[in-house]
Structures are given as structure tokens and as C-alpha cells.
Design an enzyme around this catalytic site. Structure first.
Site, mmCIF file in Angstrom:
data_model
loop_
_atom_site.group_PDB
_atom_site.id
_atom_site.type_symbol
_atom_site.label_atom_id
_atom_site.label_comp_id
_atom_site.label_asym_id
_atom_site.label_seq_id
_atom_site.Cartn_x
_atom_site.Cartn_y
_atom_site.Cartn_z
ATOM 1 N N LYS A 54 0.783 -1.157 0.000
ATOM 2 C CA LYS A 54 0.077 0.157 -0.031
ATOM 3 C C LYS A 54 1.096 1.050 -0.064
ATOM 4 O O LYS A 54 1.925 1.342 1.047
ATOM 5 C CB LYS A 54 -1.058 -0.117 1.247
ATOM 6 C CG LYS A 54 -1.879 1.165 1.218
ATOM 7 C CD LYS A 54 -1.531 2.250 1.990
ATOM 8 C CE LYS A 54 -2.295 3.522 1.519
ATOM 9 N NZ LYS A 54 -2.273 4.670 2.432
ATOM 10 N N GLY B 11 -0.446 8.618 0.133
ATOM 11 C CA GLY B 11 -0.398 9.644 -0.604
ATOM 12 C C GLY B 11 0.695 10.417 0.199
ATOM 13 O O GLY B 11 1.641 11.377 -0.411
ATOM 14 N N GLY C 103 -4.429 10.942 -0.179
ATOM 15 C CA GLY C 103 -5.377 11.949 0.292
ATOM 16 C C GLY C 103 -4.671 13.429 0.028
ATOM 17 O O GLY C 103 -5.554 14.091 -0.169
ATOM 18 N N ASP D 28 -5.923 2.524 3.206
ATOM 19 C CA ASP D 28 -5.511 1.624 4.159
ATOM 20 C C ASP D 28 -6.393 0.534 4.028
ATOM 21 O O ASP D 28 -6.191 -0.877 4.185
ATOM 22 C CB ASP D 28 -5.174 2.282 5.353
ATOM 23 C CG ASP D 28 -4.314 3.198 5.445
ATOM 24 O OD1 ASP D 28 -3.232 2.932 4.789
ATOM 25 O OD2 ASP D 28 -4.268 4.325 6.232
ATOM 26 N N LYS E 66 -4.960 3.161 9.382
ATOM 27 C CA LYS E 66 -3.693 2.167 9.052
ATOM 28 C C LYS E 66 -3.470 1.120 10.161
ATOM 29 O O LYS E 66 -3.491 -0.066 9.821
ATOM 30 C CB LYS E 66 -2.284 3.018 8.973
ATOM 31 C CG LYS E 66 -1.409 2.660 8.055
ATOM 32 C CD LYS E 66 -0.233 3.709 8.009
ATOM 33 C CE LYS E 66 -0.515 4.958 7.427
ATOM 34 N NZ LYS E 66 -1.103 4.927 6.130
HETATM 35 N N1 LIG Z 1 2.161 7.181 16.641
HETATM 36 C C1 LIG Z 1 2.143 7.474 15.491
HETATM 37 N N2 LIG Z 1 3.490 7.439 14.634
HETATM 38 C C2 LIG Z 1 3.924 7.752 13.409
HETATM 39 N N3 LIG Z 1 2.971 8.526 12.767
HETATM 40 C C3 LIG Z 1 1.610 8.788 13.401
HETATM 41 C C4 LIG Z 1 1.662 8.538 14.732
HETATM 42 N N4 LIG Z 1 0.191 9.200 14.818
HETATM 43 C C5 LIG Z 1 -0.160 9.783 13.823
HETATM 44 N N5 LIG Z 1 0.816 9.665 13.045
HETATM 45 C C6 LIG Z 1 0.642 10.455 11.487
HETATM 46 O O1 LIG Z 1 0.331 9.686 10.632
HETATM 47 C C7 LIG Z 1 1.016 9.877 9.355
HETATM 48 C C8 LIG Z 1 0.731 8.946 8.456
HETATM 49 O O2 LIG Z 1 -0.614 8.604 7.874
HETATM 50 P P1 LIG Z 1 -1.124 9.517 6.568
HETATM 51 O O3 LIG Z 1 -0.635 10.698 6.607
HETATM 52 O O4 LIG Z 1 -2.590 9.180 6.462
HETATM 53 O O5 LIG Z 1 -0.312 8.568 5.530
HETATM 54 P P2 LIG Z 1 -0.610 7.843 4.315
HETATM 55 O O6 LIG Z 1 -0.802 9.019 3.206
HETATM 56 O O7 LIG Z 1 0.963 7.069 3.880
HETATM 57 O O8 LIG Z 1 -1.669 6.773 4.502
HETATM 58 C C9 LIG Z 1 1.828 10.382 9.941
HETATM 59 O O9 LIG Z 1 2.928 11.363 8.859
HETATM 60 C C10 LIG Z 1 2.003 10.811 11.194
HETATM 61 O O10 LIG Z 1 1.703 12.392 11.030
HETATM 62 C C1 LIG Z 2 -12.528 7.906 3.138
HETATM 63 C C2 LIG Z 2 -11.288 8.493 2.834
HETATM 64 O O1 LIG Z 2 -10.659 9.087 3.597
HETATM 65 N N1 LIG Z 2 -10.564 8.297 1.608
HETATM 66 C C3 LIG Z 2 -9.319 8.782 1.139
HETATM 67 C C4 LIG Z 2 -8.686 7.966 -0.005
HETATM 68 C C5 LIG Z 2 -7.212 8.295 -0.367
HETATM 69 C C6 LIG Z 2 -6.581 7.733 1.017
HETATM 70 O O2 LIG Z 2 -6.645 6.918 1.764
HETATM 71 O O3 LIG Z 2 -5.137 8.187 0.707
HETATM 72 P P1 LIG Z 2 -3.998 8.161 1.514
HETATM 73 O O4 LIG Z 2 -3.626 6.509 1.924
HETATM 74 O O5 LIG Z 2 -2.859 8.852 1.259
HETATM 75 O O6 LIG Z 2 -4.241 8.736 3.099
HETATM 76 C C7 LIG Z 2 -9.401 10.234 1.006
HETATM 77 O O7 LIG Z 2 -10.392 10.772 0.305
HETATM 78 O O8 LIG Z 2 -8.139 11.131 1.239
#
Ligand SMILES: Nc1ncnc2c1ncn2[C@@H]1O[C@H](COP(=O)(O)OP(=O)(O)O)[C@@H](O)[C@H]1O
Ligand SMILES: CC(=O)N[C@@H](CCC(=O)OP(=O)(O)O)C(=O)O
Length: 271
Positions: free
Chosen positions: A7, A10, A42, A161, A215
Site C-alpha cells: 500500500k 499519498g 489523500g 489503508d 492504518k
Molecule cells: N504514533 C504515530 N507514529 C507515526 N505517525 C503517526 C502516529 N500518529 C499519527 N501519525 C501520523 O500519521 C501519518 C501517516 O498517515 P497518513 O498521513 O494518512 O499517511 P499515508 O498517506 O501514507 O496513508 C504520519 O505522517 C503522522 O503524521
Molecule cells: C474515505 C477516505 O478518507 N478516503 C481517502 C482516500 C485516499 C487515501 O486514503 O489516501 P492516503 O492513503 O494517502 O491517506 C481520501 O479521500 O483521502
């Protein structure tokens, strides 16, 4: 041939080094693996929404999704980002085939069961593995955008995720979540192995927040549903994918608390 679900978040897509794509291709050539990529995007969706003056809000890592937001989500995820990833794989010598959860009803969804009103946010009810296996049989890497469909033709925005977790469960394959942090952090340090209980405590205590919540929840759900291995790794750290695939320490590896024979539990002597 073993499936490996990767996975790509973004948060890190624009910073992924060429070596990352080469590692994915190495999995096919040297590890007899069949990688399947599920991507997010995202931050890119948020950026276009802001440019278009469309309000965007998250609740526990889920974007509240109106019809107007849904248009932008599909445009960015199933269009720009999906094709960028396919091209990046081709540029690094691989073969890829982009598709979204809508195509061939790959991801069949319904409204997410949630206390909050989230609009067109869905959850996957089933994964149609036939189109996926067709792509894999051609020796290509499927690249999946997390926009799903239901039987009426309605599209649904799925957190990437959760979409990746659904694919991992359907293919009974390990899941590697590639993101912009070195793993789950506590007091600034990476937790190399995290159990479901500890993770749930950390969410309740606010030590895991925002995008890390879906996640971690996806990781725990996968293990409970029989997926053998789930890890969070940093996409910018060279060799982190190969290391984690080959059982070396990289990022955060998840484990169940119950006496279930996951590789992590076996290694830690819990079973
Ligand atoms: N305990 C934690 N450890 C690491 N990162 C965390 C934690 N809690 C929250 N985060 C946040 O989660 C982010 C990752 O999630 P997200 O931005 O949605 O990433 P992705 O786009 O890769 O799915 C990290 O950059 C950080 O800001
Ligand atoms: C329902 C929901 O939140 N959908 C996400 C889909 C993309 C996503 O999950 O992107 P990351 O892996 O970069 O977080 C959104 O609209 O951002």
C-alpha cells in the site's frame, strides 16, 4: 508465486525514490513474488479541493465525502495518481496495469458503518479477485485506486489503508503499508513490534492519531482475519521493503495478543 500487497500512501508518493520501484520489481525477479499495489493520494485530493474552493474535513482519518468531493477523489486517485504510479513502474523497467475498484467491480462496497455522517465513504464488502488474477497472470503489477462501486453503480470513497487490507484478506497475502514515517512512533522512537492491545491503548491515549488510525486498525483487522503478516515501513528508506519482506527488522511489524501463530508471535515466543 506468493502475493505481496503493497500500500503506497499519498504522504510519500511524490517522494518515493527510484529504488523503491526497483525493489518492487526485485520482488518478482528474485523473490518469486506477485506484488499488488494499492495506493492512496489523500494530500493530492486535498490540494485540488482547496484549489477548487471545496471544503474538506476528516473525522478519524476519513474524509467526509459529498458528491462534489467524490468527483475530485475519483479524478485524482483513479486518474492522475494511478497513471503516475503505472508510469513510474514502467520507467523503472517493470510492467504495470492500472485499475480502480470500480473496474470489473474489483472492490464492491457499501456505506461505511460509522457513528458519524461521512457521506459517500464506503467499506469494502467483497473483492473480485478475477480481474486481479488476470493481470497477474500476464506478469504485470496491478495498481489499484481505492474508489469502489456497489451493485447499483454508485461509487464510494474508500480509505486506501482499508482498501489494501481488503485485498490482503481476499488474497490471504502479507500487507506492507508504505508511508512517510519510519513506523509507528512512541516518544519519538519506532516501535518495531506492536500488538493489537498496545495499538488500541495508543489510539485511546491519542498517541496514534489522524491517518495512522485507519492504518493501525486495518493492520489489526487483517491479522484477526488470518493475514500472516502486516507491517508499516518508510517508503523513503532504501531497502526497507526488501528487508521487511525477507524477515529483517524495518518499520513496525504487527502482532496479535492472542496465541495465534503469526510469524511475529512465533518469533516472540508467544505461541
Ligand atoms: N504514533 C504515530 N507514529 C507515526 N505517525 C503517526 C502516529 N500518529 C499519527 N501519525 C501520523 O500519521 C501519518 C501517516 O498517515 P497518513 O498521513 O494518512 O499517511 P499515508 O498517506 O501514507 O496513508 C504520519 O505522517 C503522522 O503524521
Ligand atoms: C474515505 C477516505 O478518507 N478516503 C481517502 C482516500 C485516499 C487515501 O486514503 O489516501 P492516503 O492513503 O494517502 O491517506 C481520501 O479521500 O483521502
Amino acid at each position: 508465486m506468493a502475493y505481496q500487497i503493497i500500500k503506497c500512501g499519498g504522504s510519500v508518493l511524490d517522494q518515493l525514490p527510484e529504488s523503491f520501484y526497483q525493489e518492487v520489481i526485485t520482488l518478482i525477479e528474485d523473490y518469486q513474488a506477485q506484488p499488488v499495489i494499492v495506493h492512496g493520494g489523500g494530500p493530492m485530493v486535498s490540494s485540488l479541493l482547496t484549489d477548487l474552493n471545496i471544503e474538506t474535513k476528516f473525522v478519524n482519518g476519513m474524509r467526509i465525502t459529498t458528491e462534489e468531493v467524490l468527483d475530485v477523489v475519483e479524478m485524482v486517485l483513479s486518474g492522475t495518481i494511478n497513471k503516475k504510479l503505472v508510469r513510474a513502474i514502467v520507467e523503472n523497467g517493470g510492467e504495470a496495469f492500472g485499475l480502480s475498484g470500480v473496474d470489473g467491480k474489483l472492490l464492491l462496497a457499501r456505506a461505511i458503518q460509522s457513528k458519524q455522517q461521512l457521506g459517500y465513504v464506503g467499506e469494502v464488502v467483497s473483492v473480485n479477485t478475477t480481474p486481479l488474477k488476470m493481470v497477474l497472470e500476464q506478469g504485470k503489477i496491478p495498481v489499484i485506486s481505492p474508489v469502489a462501486i456497489d451493485e447499483t453503480g454508485q461509487r464510494w470513497n474508500i480509505n486506501a489503508d482499508l482498501a489494501a487490507a481488503a485485498v490482503a484478506k481476499a488474497l490471504k497475502a502479507p500487507l506492507y503499508m508504505v508511508t512517510n514515517v519510519p513506523g509507528v512512533l512512541k516518544d519519538g522512537s519506532v516501535i518495531s513490534e506492536l500488538t493489537a492491545n498496545e495499538a488500541e491503548k495508543m489510539i485511546a491515549a491519542g498517541q496514534i492519531y489522524g491517518g495512522m488510525i485507519p492504518k493501525v486498525q486495518a493492520a489489526i483487522d487483517c491479522l484477526r482475519e488470518g493475514v500472516q503478516k502486516v507491517a508499516i515501513i518508510n517508503g523513503q528508506e532504501e531497502k526497507s521493503l526488501i528487508k521487511q519482506v525477507s524477515g529483517k527488522n524495518a518499520g513496525t511489524l504487527f502482532a496479535l495478543d492472542e496465541a495465534v501463530e503469526t510469524p511475529a508471535n512465533l518469533e516472540a515466543g508467544r505461541v
